[in-house]
Design a protein around this motif. Structure first.
Motif, PDB file in Angstrom:
ATOM      1  N   ARG A 100      50.566  46.062  42.884  1.00 38.22           N
ATOM      2  CA  ARG A 100      49.686  44.904  42.859  1.00 38.22           C
ATOM      3  C   ARG A 100      50.079  44.059  41.656  1.00 38.22           C
ATOM      4  O   ARG A 100      50.658  44.564  40.693  1.00 38.22           O
ATOM      5  CB  ARG A 100      48.226  45.371  42.753  1.00 38.22           C
ATOM      6  N   TRP A 126      41.772  41.892  55.913  1.00 38.27           N
ATOM      7  CA  TRP A 126      40.943  40.734  56.192  1.00 38.27           C
ATOM      8  C   TRP A 126      41.026  40.318  57.656  1.00 38.27           C
ATOM      9  O   TRP A 126      40.030  40.259  58.343  1.00 38.27           O
ATOM     10  CB  TRP A 126      41.342  39.587  55.275  1.00 38.27           C
ATOM     11  N   TYR A 162      50.390  39.798  52.719  1.00 39.33           N
ATOM     12  CA  TYR A 162      50.648  39.679  54.151  1.00 39.33           C
ATOM     13  C   TYR A 162      51.634  40.769  54.531  1.00 39.33           C
ATOM     14  O   TYR A 162      52.596  41.028  53.804  1.00 39.33           O
ATOM     15  CB  TYR A 162      51.222  38.303  54.506  1.00 39.33           C
ATOM     16  N   ASN A 190      46.963  38.206  47.088  1.00 33.73           N
ATOM     17  CA  ASN A 190      46.711  38.599  48.472  1.00 33.73           C
ATOM     18  C   ASN A 190      48.022  38.974  49.136  1.00 33.73           C
ATOM     19  O   ASN A 190      49.092  38.532  48.731  1.00 33.73           O
ATOM     20  CB  ASN A 190      45.999  37.482  49.230  1.00 33.73           C
ATOM     21  N   SER A 217      46.627  40.152  57.182  1.00 30.63           N
ATOM     22  CA  SER A 217      46.222  39.655  55.871  1.00 30.63           C
ATOM     23  C   SER A 217      45.382  40.730  55.183  1.00 30.63           C
ATOM     24  O   SER A 217      44.388  41.201  55.748  1.00 30.63           O
ATOM     25  CB  SER A 217      45.403  38.370  56.052  1.00 30.63           C
ATOM     26  N   PHE A 275      43.514  42.035  51.420  1.00 33.29           N
ATOM     27  CA  PHE A 275      43.039  41.709  50.083  1.00 33.29           C
ATOM     28  C   PHE A 275      43.099  42.979  49.233  1.00 33.29           C
ATOM     29  O   PHE A 275      42.150  43.767  49.231  1.00 33.29           O
ATOM     30  CB  PHE A 275      41.615  41.169  50.108  1.00 33.29           C
TER      31      PHE A 275
END
Length: 172
Positions: free
Chosen positions: A17, A85, A65, A63, A76, A78
């Motif tokens: 992340r 999402w 993908y 975010n 998608s 989060f």
């Protein structure tokens, strides 16, 4: 080696992340994403997906993908909320992805469709289809210039490069 993290399923992709506090792994065999807490090495969440993940692409705000085999879509995710999402249709057999982000909206997700010789463009904010751009044969890589003015699409079969002017995508 500072830490070994036990994975319950075989990971095929791994990314940190943006802040480095979590490790995100994707498993094609299990069709899932697993998010691990880096300091402790513990599993935060395992997220089942409708696809067998092959590629990941992050926005500047973190975010994610994901696309892969099993559906003509992009998922998608989060990571900061540890949730899937939505699943967005992204053209036939989605491949390479890139994000075009600037200081002012809109931002775009560009998805190569190698089997259709096109690039599908989605609005990052709304998830809506903005354009389908015809490019050379079998687009295999998309690179957005650092100034976010152009997307360069490398076409593997035709051996050329398509240049997409980002400003013109939204009908400007």
């Amino acid at each position: 080696i500072a830490r070994t993290i036990h994975a319950a399923v075989e990971p095929s992709l791994a990314r940190f992340r943006k802040d480095g506090r979590q490790l995100i792994t994707a498993s094609q065999t299990d069709r899932s994403l697993t998010i691990y807490d880096v300091p402790s090495g513990k599993t935060v969440v395992r997220l089942p997906l409708a696809i067998a993940p092959r590629r990941m692409c992050f926005t500047n705000d973190g975010n994610l993908y994901v696309n892969g085999d099993g559906m003509d879509a992009v998922v998608s995710v989060f990571p900061y909320r540890t949730e899937v999402w939505e699943t967005l249709l992204a053209g036939h057999a989605p491949g390479a992805m890139a994000i075009s982000e600037s200081t002012q909206p809109p931002s775009y997700l560009l998805v190569a469709n190698p089997d259709a010789d096109t690039v599908t463009v989605l609005d990052v904010e709304t998830g809506k289809l903005i354009a389908v751009v015809q490019v050379g044969r079998q687009p295999g890589q998309i690179i957005v210039t650092p100034d976010n003015q152009y997307a360069l699409v490398l076409n593997e079969q035709s051996g050329d490069m398509a240049v997409i002017r980002i400003f013109s995508i939204g009908g400007n």
